[in-house]
Design a protein around this motif. Structure first.
Motif, PDB file in Angstrom:
ATOM      1  N   VAL A  16      -6.145  -7.733  -6.186  1.00  0.00           N
ATOM      2  CA  VAL A  16      -5.329  -8.879  -6.592  1.00  0.00           C
ATOM      3  C   VAL A  16      -6.192  -9.758  -7.484  1.00  0.00           C
ATOM      4  N   LEU A  45      -2.215  -6.310  -8.701  1.00  0.00           N
ATOM      5  CA  LEU A  45      -1.215  -7.372  -8.853  1.00  0.00           C
ATOM      6  C   LEU A  45      -1.880  -8.703  -9.166  1.00  0.00           C
ATOM      7  N   TYR A  71       3.729  -1.011  -2.208  1.00  0.00           N
ATOM      8  CA  TYR A  71       4.432  -1.888  -3.141  1.00  0.00           C
ATOM      9  C   TYR A  71       5.383  -1.028  -3.974  1.00  0.00           C
ATOM     10  N   VAL A 127      -1.612  -1.264  -3.297  1.00  0.00           N
ATOM     11  CA  VAL A 127      -2.273  -2.383  -3.967  1.00  0.00           C
ATOM     12  C   VAL A 127      -3.763  -2.320  -3.682  1.00  0.00           C
ATOM     13  N   ALA A 179       1.936 -10.812  -5.991  1.00  0.00           N
ATOM     14  CA  ALA A 179       1.604 -10.199  -4.706  1.00  0.00           C
ATOM     15  C   ALA A 179       2.512 -10.753  -3.613  1.00  0.00           C
ATOM     16  N   LEU A 237       1.035  -7.054 -13.610  1.00  0.00           N
ATOM     17  CA  LEU A 237       0.303  -6.055 -12.834  1.00  0.00           C
ATOM     18  C   LEU A 237      -0.381  -5.058 -13.765  1.00  0.00           C
ATOM     19  N   LEU A 284      -5.009  -8.419   0.146  1.00  0.00           N
ATOM     20  CA  LEU A 284      -4.455  -7.092  -0.117  1.00  0.00           C
ATOM     21  C   LEU A 284      -3.331  -6.800   0.867  1.00  0.00           C
TER      22      LEU A 284
END
Length: 813
Positions: free
Chosen positions: A617, A585, A600, A614, A590, A627, A595
């Motif tokens: 990031v 993400l 998700y 996830v 996010a 994403l 994290l």
């Protein structure tokens, strides 16, 4: 009263302004969403749930899964009065002609779309030859391709070229395959069309359908089915609306500006006449009412003419908007009442707004003005005018600061346009105070090179600063808008192009050729790093906005990291992007910093809901989307997704439906279609402002030349030759254009500098200012040519005859 000659400029300006407003409002009223042809015979259409927020005008709806769609089709088909309930499936399929996709210039979006054959019933489509497709490998195509039943054809799909046999022909773009093939290529469903039995009321059936669907979709009837138009058409229609709105707003602003300049100039020439009225007993209020009445007569008559002209031109302008890409192919002009009412009101309102300042000046004329023969202006500009001009300049400076600090491109452009409007108006209001210092700067050059003509030009400008400022005002407006708009477009394009090229670590880029994207087979043959875009829908309850559409990219993690220079991981590792349930993400997408420990959940293009883990990031500017997903996951859930680009190190022979360009060329082409529309929009705005500038320059210069007949005759009597007098008026016109160009250029460059600062804020790197010198030269030269012609021609006519000998000369003889 106002003479025809004096009112001609204002009449023409108001008439053209109302004509543009009429045409723009008629086109705006006609820009309603259209029901797609393929759904025209479905009196009731059930659409999948909306996604995004109210501000997301082009957000796709969240699709139903194949299981949910089948359930809804069964329940809807069982409603009384429903003859058939048909799911509408759309996927990418493009016939190849001579081994490659056909040229796409002017081609509709549905020319490279495929549907199941049952969808043909929703649009009332009938075979013109052959039979419908019943098995895999059979297809019905548009007879415009020149194929016949039984012929072989190759369809380019997301997987690659596939061989098909033509079983039938229709008079419609796109292709139709067997329903089972369509279900495999487009498992997600976004619309179910209901074909009704005869004499069934669509509204009553819609009530029953809403009971079936509940909150999992919406039921559309009548014109509301226009919400189903393709996203590309909706976006094109929105662009056209912005163009028309901006054109109407600019036309109204410039019309008031030009008409106000004309009225102000006319009042200045009528000071002695107005002084006589005051001398015989007219009150300031009566003088003001007289000027308002004259302006109202001009506005009403010009408004009526503009209404007729605009209404007559609207259909042709509508076709032009379709041809250049500002409106979709389904656009049609409709005549409605409210644009006519707006246009009839616009003429008088514009005229009254334009004459407001001139009427106040006329009311202040004193009776003694009737006895004054000198043309020298005795009174400086008033304190109220100075305060208004300073306030406008301050507002323009504040808006310029907002432009420079804006991190949003759309907001920055809006602030810049408003800033220039304020600065232009403020500079025009204060122009009489600026004329004197500007002319005095030319004192030394005039003394050295100008001779007697130069001294006369300088003296005339210094003693008639209001006349000079009124004549320079339209030049100021024309130059300011032309330079700002063109410079903004060129600077923005160059900045985004350079930023896009710097982000890519590759030598070449493989891009689609005559196709909306690249197939899997084409990608595999390149051996490069590919981006496979799709749309997924976030279903996180904590977001508080329901289903949110997100731009996802299917990638190979290692290749993507190597090709992306700006990739910045703030948590986790990109190496963990593997398997069927992982996602990377951006920080803004996010749900929490770092994290997130919880899954998700997203809904894919096939309508399936999946909970993802996830694994990393990244910063928002790291990826051109929201994403990252493994490429295989995107392909599994979106069989029709097409690759947008493939990054390669070395030049290769491109596969079918592709071509190869270097990175700078790819960066310049990435938004070529949008840049083309923006540049056409720019030329339209420049044309509107330059056209008005031409009217205003010609009108004010003609009025000035006519009002100086006695002065020019006196100069001839003093011994000047006709040629010298013509050089005098030419030099005066050049000086006026120079003053207007300098002021307009200063205003525009102030706006451009703020735009450059705003762009640097957005791209995070220094941005070079692109100065549109050809536009500056063309606009200034155009204004100079008009000013010289408009001043020389009446002067030449005035001086065709020899001047009579002066009394002094007779006595001396």
């Amino acid at each position: 009263m106002l003479s025809v000659r004096r009112s001609a400029g204002a009449f023409v300006a108001v008439a053209i302004g109302v004509a543009l407003v009429t045409a723009a409002t008629l086109l705006l009223a006609s820009g309603r969403p259209q029901v797609p042809d393929r759904l025209a015979q479905a009196a009731v259409v059930v659409q999948s749930p909306e996604a995004g927020t109210a501000a997301d005008s082009f957000a796709p709806t969240r699709p139903w899964s194949a299981t949910r769609a089948a359930e809804l089709v069964g329940r809807l088909a069982g409603l009384p009065g429903v003859a058939a309930a048909v799911p509408d499936r759309t996927f990418y399929a493009q016939p190849l002609v001579d081994g490659r996709p056909p040229a796409t210039d002017g081609q509709r979006e549905d020319a490279h779309q495929g549907h199941g054959w049952s969808s043909a019933r929703l649009g009332g489509l009938r075979l013109t030859a052959g039979e419908p497709p019943r098995r895999p490998g059979e297809v019905v195509v548009d007879r415009a391709l020149g194929l016949r039943s039984g012929a072989a054809v190759t369809l380019l799909t997301a997987a690659g070229p596939e061989a098909y046999t033509v079983t039938g022909l229709v008079d419609a773009p796109g292709v139709h395959v067997a329903d089972e093939v369509a279900a495999a290529l487009a498992p997600g469903v976004r619309a179910i069309g209901l074909v009704l039995a005869p004499d069934v009321d669509p509204e009553q059936l819609a009530v029953a359908a809403r009971g079936v669907v509940g909150g999992d979709g919406r039921v559309l009837t009548g014109d509301r089915r226009g919400a189903l138009e393709p996203r590309g058409d909706a976006r094109t229609r929105w662009i056209g609306m912005q163009v028309l709105t901006a054109t109407a707003a600019l036309a109204g602003f410039v019309t008031v500006f030009v008409a106000a300049s004309t009225f102000a100039f006319t009042v200045a020439q009528r000071r002695r006449e107005l002084g006589l009225l005051r001398a015989v007993g007219a009150t300031p209020r009566q003088v003001r009412r007289m000027v308002y009445a004259e302006a109202l007569a001009v506005g009403a008559s010009a408004g009526l003419v503009g209404l007729l002209v605009g209404a007559a031109l609207a259909p042709a302008l509508g076709r032009l908007l379709v041809d250049v890409g500002f409106e979709p192919a389904t656009f049609r002009v409709r005549y409605e009442h409210w644009p006519v009412a707006v246009s009839l009101t616009a003429g008088p309102v514009i005229a009254l707004l334009a004459v407001w300042s001139a009427s106040r000046r006329a009311a202040r004329v004193r009776p003694l003005e009737a006895l004054r023969e000198a043309a020298v202006e005795q009174r400086p500009i008033g304190r109220l005018r100075v305060a208004a001009g300073a306030l406008l300049l301050a507002a323009g400076a504040a808006l310029s600061l907002a432009t420079a600090t804006s991190d949003d491109a759309h907001d920055g452009a809006t602030y810049a346009l408003y800033a220039v409007m304020a600065l232009v108006t403020g500079a025009t209001v204060l122009a009489p105070a600026v004329v004197g210092p500007t002319v005095r700067l030319l004192r030394s050059p005039v003394r050295r090179r100008g001779g007697a003509i130069g001294l006369l030009v300088r003296a005339g400008a210094l003693t008639a600063t209001r006349r000079t400022a009124s004549t320079a005002a339209p030049v100021l407006l024309t130059v300011a808008f032309a330079v700002l708009v063109s410079g903004m477009v060129l600077t923005t394009t160059a900045a985004y192009t350079a930023g896009r090229a710097d982000n890519v670590n590759a030598g070449w880029v493989v891009v689609p050729d005559r196709a909306p994207g690249l197939s899997d087979r084409a990608v595999a043959s390149t051996g490069g790093t590919a981006l496979l875009p799709t749309t997924v829908f976030s279903t996180d309850p904590g977001a508080g906005v329901g289903d949110l559409p997100l731009n996802a990219l299917g990638v190979d993690p290692a290749g993507f990291a190597a090709a992306n220079r700006v990739l910045t991981v703030v948590a986790g590792s990109l190496d963990d992007l593997r398997g069927d349930d992982t996602v990377v993400l951006t920080a803004s997408a996010a749900p929490a910093v770092g994290l997130p420990p919880e899954p998700y959940p997203v809904v894919f293009a096939d309508g399936e809901r999946v909970s993802l883990s996830v694994v990393a990031v990244v910063t928002d500017d790291s990826i051109p989307g929201d994403l990252l997903l493994p490429r295989a996951v995107v392909r599994a859930h979106d069989p029709s997704a097409l690759t947008s680009a493939v990054y390669v190190r070395d030049r290769i022979d491109p596969p079918v439906g592709a071509r190869i360009v270097d990175v700078p060329g790819w960066a310049a082409e990435a938004d070529r279609a949008e840049d083309r529309l923006v540049w056409l929009f720019t030329l339209l705005l420049i044309g509107v402002s330059a056209g008005y500038g031409a009217i205003a320059v010609a009108n004010t210069v003609l009025l000035a030349a006519a009002g100086r007949a006695a002065d020019l005759r006196l100069i001839r009597l003093a011994g000047a030759t006709r040629r010298q007098v013509l050089w005098l008026v030419t030099a005066e016109s050049a000086l006026v254009v120079l003053i207007g160009a300098v002021l307009g250029g200063a205003v525009a460059f102030a706006g451009l500098l703020s735009i450059r600062a705003g762009l640097a804020e957005q791209v995070g790197a220094p941005v070079g200012l692109v100065v549109p010198w050809p536009v500056i030269g063309g606009v200034v030269g155009f204004c100079l040519l008009l000013a010289v012609v408009a001043s020389v021609l009446p002067t030449w006519r005035l001086l065709r005859h020899r001047p009579a000998r002066s009394p002094v000369g007779v006595i001396a003889g």
